[in-house]
Write a protein that holds these residues in place. Structure first.
Motif, mmCIF file in Angstrom:
data_model
loop_
_atom_site.group_PDB
_atom_site.id
_atom_site.type_symbol
_atom_site.label_atom_id
_atom_site.label_comp_id
_atom_site.label_asym_id
_atom_site.label_seq_id
_atom_site.Cartn_x
_atom_site.Cartn_y
_atom_site.Cartn_z
ATOM 1 N N TRP A 111 0.847 -1.189 0.000
ATOM 2 C CA TRP A 111 0.000 0.000 0.000
ATOM 3 C C TRP A 111 0.882 1.239 0.000
ATOM 4 C CZ3 TRP A 111 -5.129 -0.560 -0.580
ATOM 5 C CH2 TRP A 111 -5.687 -1.814 -0.280
ATOM 6 N N SER A 112 0.480 2.247 -0.773
ATOM 7 C CA SER A 112 1.236 3.502 -0.801
ATOM 8 C C SER A 112 0.287 4.661 -1.081
ATOM 9 C CB SER A 112 2.320 3.438 -1.876
ATOM 10 O OG SER A 112 1.740 3.260 -3.150
ATOM 11 N N VAL A 113 0.800 5.855 -0.911
ATOM 12 C CA VAL A 113 0.101 7.067 -1.311
ATOM 13 C C VAL A 113 0.807 7.546 -2.571
ATOM 14 C CG1 VAL A 113 -0.528 9.426 -0.693
ATOM 15 C CG2 VAL A 113 -0.528 7.640 1.060
ATOM 16 N N ASN A 114 0.073 7.660 -3.687
ATOM 17 C CA ASN A 114 0.716 8.009 -4.952
ATOM 18 C C ASN A 114 0.851 9.523 -5.123
ATOM 19 O OD1 ASN A 114 -1.744 9.030 -6.016
ATOM 20 N ND2 ASN A 114 -2.296 7.037 -6.843
ATOM 21 N N GLN A 115 1.387 9.939 -6.257
ATOM 22 C CA GLN A 115 1.644 11.349 -6.513
ATOM 23 C C GLN A 115 0.376 12.189 -6.554
ATOM 24 O OE1 GLN A 115 2.272 8.881 -8.673
ATOM 25 N NE2 GLN A 115 1.306 9.348 -10.627
ATOM 26 N N ASN A 116 -0.783 11.556 -6.751
ATOM 27 C CA ASN A 116 -2.056 12.272 -6.741
ATOM 28 C C ASN A 116 -2.666 12.362 -5.346
ATOM 29 O OD1 ASN A 116 -1.991 12.557 -9.584
ATOM 30 N ND2 ASN A 116 -2.810 10.501 -9.821
ATOM 31 N N LEU A 152 1.052 -5.862 -10.366
ATOM 32 C CA LEU A 152 -0.248 -5.288 -10.747
ATOM 33 C C LEU A 152 -0.574 -4.108 -9.852
ATOM 34 C CD1 LEU A 152 -2.602 -8.168 -11.523
ATOM 35 C CD2 LEU A 152 -3.220 -5.962 -12.008
ATOM 36 N N HIS A 153 -1.026 -2.995 -10.429
ATOM 37 C CA HIS A 153 -1.317 -1.781 -9.668
ATOM 38 C C HIS A 153 -2.782 -1.395 -9.812
ATOM 39 C CE1 HIS A 153 3.042 -0.975 -9.505
ATOM 40 N NE2 HIS A 153 3.025 -1.529 -10.693
ATOM 41 N N SER A 154 -3.398 -0.985 -8.707
ATOM 42 C CA SER A 154 -4.740 -0.420 -8.800
ATOM 43 C C SER A 154 -4.627 0.947 -9.487
ATOM 44 C CB SER A 154 -5.368 -0.285 -7.411
ATOM 45 O OG SER A 154 -4.651 0.642 -6.612
ATOM 46 N N PRO A 155 -5.725 1.479 -10.029
ATOM 47 C CA PRO A 155 -5.663 2.773 -10.719
ATOM 48 C C PRO A 155 -5.120 3.869 -9.802
ATOM 49 C CG PRO A 155 -7.774 1.719 -11.114
ATOM 50 C CD PRO A 155 -7.073 0.910 -10.066
ATOM 51 N N ASP A 156 -4.388 4.805 -10.384
ATOM 52 C CA ASP A 156 -3.774 5.861 -9.569
ATOM 53 C C ASP A 156 -4.672 7.080 -9.400
ATOM 54 O OD1 ASP A 156 -3.617 6.959 -12.079
ATOM 55 O OD2 ASP A 156 -1.449 7.238 -12.051
#
Length: 163
Positions: free
Chosen positions: A65-70, A128-132
């Motif tokens: 789990w992460s917090v993306n650039q958005n 595999l990545h969930s949508p950003d």
């Protein structure tokens, strides 16, 4: 018990995102949480780590789990998809992602792979990545198989994993 863990992780994510936004404005932001282990085993298709022992992966793959650039939470599935004793069978990974209220926001599938025409074991890496652009706080991971590469059947699912 799981709700308290979710709230703590969400609070940590918010603080980390704010701190990163102040420290590194305009740059990609990421706050990493402890990964959730995922190990799915069945007769033909398995998901876990790359070590193969006695007909199954020895360890787990993971949902990170992460917090993306958005500024949105994002789930990343990493590990290995295994096909064993499945001549010409297809396999793939399936990640369904959910919002904070538990509503499904969609499904993403990994690439399809095909076992060789024998009873040997083969494995493929999964990333595999969930949508950003969506706030994803729950995922369910499944293995799927197909005899023709077009009609898919879920084999084993993880149950919901929460941020």
């Amino acid at each position: 018990m799981r709700t308290g863990s979710t709230i703590r992780r969400a609070a940590v994510a918010l603080v980390a995102a704010v701190v990163l936004a102040v420290i590194t404005p305009g740059q990609a932001q990421a706050a990493v949480f402890p990964p959730d282990p995922v190990r799915l085993t069945a007769q033909v298709v398995d998901f876990g780590n790359d070590a193969w022992v006695l007909g199954a992966p020895l360890g787990s793959g993971s949902v990170e789990w992460s917090v993306n650039q958005n500024g949105f939470y994002q789930a990343t599935l990493r590990g290995y998809l295994h096909l064993d004793n499945a001549p010409l069978e297809y396999g793939r990974m399936h990640m369904e992602y959910f919002d904070g209220a538990g509503n499904s926001m969609g499904v993403i599938h990994g690439g399809k792979v095909r076992a060789p025409n024998n009873n040997s074991h083969r494995s493929w890496s999964v990333d595999l990545h969930s949508p950003d652009h969506l706030q994803v706080v729950q995922v369910e991971i499944c293995t799927e198989t197909s005899s023709n590469g077009t009609s898919w059947t879920p084999v084993r699912c993880s149950g919901r994993l929460l941020l």
